[in-house]
Design a protein around this motif. Structure first.
Motif, PDB file in Angstrom:
ATOM      1  N   GLY A  37      33.561 -32.781  26.067  1.00 32.64           N
ATOM      2  CA  GLY A  37      34.945 -32.877  26.526  1.00 32.64           C
ATOM      3  C   GLY A  37      35.864 -33.455  25.464  1.00 32.64           C
ATOM      4  N   VAL A  38      35.382 -34.489  24.770  1.00 28.71           N
ATOM      5  CA  VAL A  38      36.182 -35.097  23.696  1.00 28.71           C
ATOM      6  C   VAL A  38      36.399 -34.081  22.579  1.00 28.71           C
ATOM      7  CG1 VAL A  38      36.209 -36.889  21.909  1.00 28.71           C
ATOM      8  CG2 VAL A  38      35.470 -37.466  24.227  1.00 28.71           C
ATOM      9  N   GLU A  40      36.336 -30.809  22.748  1.00 28.85           N
ATOM     10  CA  GLU A  40      37.231 -29.749  23.212  1.00 28.85           C
ATOM     11  C   GLU A  40      38.693 -30.202  23.196  1.00 28.85           C
ATOM     12  OE1 GLU A  40      37.834 -27.357  27.359  1.00 28.85           O
ATOM     13  OE2 GLU A  40      35.773 -27.617  26.648  1.00 28.85           O
ATOM     14  N   LYS A  41      38.939 -31.429  23.662  1.00 30.35           N
ATOM     15  CA  LYS A  41      40.309 -31.975  23.708  1.00 30.35           C
ATOM     16  C   LYS A  41      40.905 -32.064  22.303  1.00 30.35           C
ATOM     17  CE  LYS A  41      41.104 -36.505  24.368  1.00 30.35           C
ATOM     18  NZ  LYS A  41      41.237 -37.810  25.062  1.00 30.35           N
ATOM     19  N   TYR A  42      40.132 -32.615  21.368  1.00 33.06           N
ATOM     20  CA  TYR A  42      40.676 -32.804  20.018  1.00 33.06           C
ATOM     21  C   TYR A  42      40.718 -31.505  19.223  1.00 33.06           C
ATOM     22  CZ  TYR A  42      41.203 -37.779  20.601  1.00 33.06           C
ATOM     23  OH  TYR A  42      41.622 -39.015  21.035  1.00 33.06           O
ATOM     24  N   SER A  44      41.551 -28.700  20.497  1.00 36.30           N
ATOM     25  CA  SER A  44      42.804 -28.127  20.980  1.00 36.30           C
ATOM     26  C   SER A  44      44.011 -28.811  20.333  1.00 36.30           C
ATOM     27  CB  SER A  44      42.862 -28.284  22.502  1.00 36.30           C
ATOM     28  OG  SER A  44      44.090 -27.840  22.994  1.00 36.30           O
ATOM     29  N   ARG A  45      43.969 -30.131  20.203  1.00 36.76           N
ATOM     30  CA  ARG A  45      45.069 -30.869  19.574  1.00 36.76           C
ATOM     31  C   ARG A  45      45.210 -30.510  18.092  1.00 36.76           C
ATOM     32  NH1 ARG A  45      44.561 -36.905  22.276  1.00 36.76           N
ATOM     33  NH2 ARG A  45      45.114 -36.223  24.373  1.00 36.76           N
ATOM     34  N   ASP A 139      37.204 -42.456  19.885  1.00 36.31           N
ATOM     35  CA  ASP A 139      36.647 -41.884  21.121  1.00 36.31           C
ATOM     36  C   ASP A 139      35.188 -41.477  20.958  1.00 36.31           C
ATOM     37  OD1 ASP A 139      39.066 -42.280  22.384  1.00 36.31           O
ATOM     38  OD2 ASP A 139      39.642 -40.162  22.452  1.00 36.31           O
TER      39      ASP A 139
END
Length: 144
Positions: A37-38, A40-42, A44-45, A139
């Protein structure tokens, strides 16, 4: 576009692209949902910031620099070797990402100091990338 702005934006662009590439490489080996999840989030950022930097180049009519073939190849090989060392793949992925963050922070900070005359927009993008890398590293650290 002046040389300082161009150099700083090139560093940001390459930094984003290398970060995306590294995250996509390790993502296939991660089984921990939190780590995934971490990442995937970063990822995308990083893609969002890379798109912003691309628009800055486009507005200035400048070509965007791609990471060198040797750098990308070395990155792929290094990641592949590290992922098969026998250590837990989730931990290896975390270490690879954290090391990449540290290298990114160092190179962007260095470029920022060398390009003091760059546009405020490019300086803002560089600072945003540094913060993003610091946050990603922090993170990831809790998964070691």
């Amino acid at each position: 576009m002046d040389n300082s702005t161009k150099k700083l934006l090139e560093e940001c662009s390459v930094g984003c692209k290398m970060g995306i590439e590294s995250m996509e490489q390790v993502q296939h080996h991660v089984t921990d949902a939190g780590i995934a999840g971490v990442i995937e989030k970063y990822c995308s950022r990083h893609k969002e910031l890379e798109a912003e930097v691309s628009k800055m180049f486009l507005r200035a009519g400048q070509p965007e620099k791609e990471p060198g073939v040797m750098v990308s190849t070395f990155s792929w090989m290094t990641t592949g070797v590290k992922m098969v060392t026998g250590e837990d793949e989730n931990k290896q992925a975390v270490k690879i990402i954290m090391n990449g963050c540290n290298m990114g922070i160092q190179s962007i900070t260095e470029a920022l100091h060398q390009c003091k005359d760059a546009s405020s927009e490019s300086i803002s993008a560089a600072k945003k990338l540094i913060r993003m890398e610091e946050n990603l590293r922090d993170d990831m650290q809790k998964y070691l």
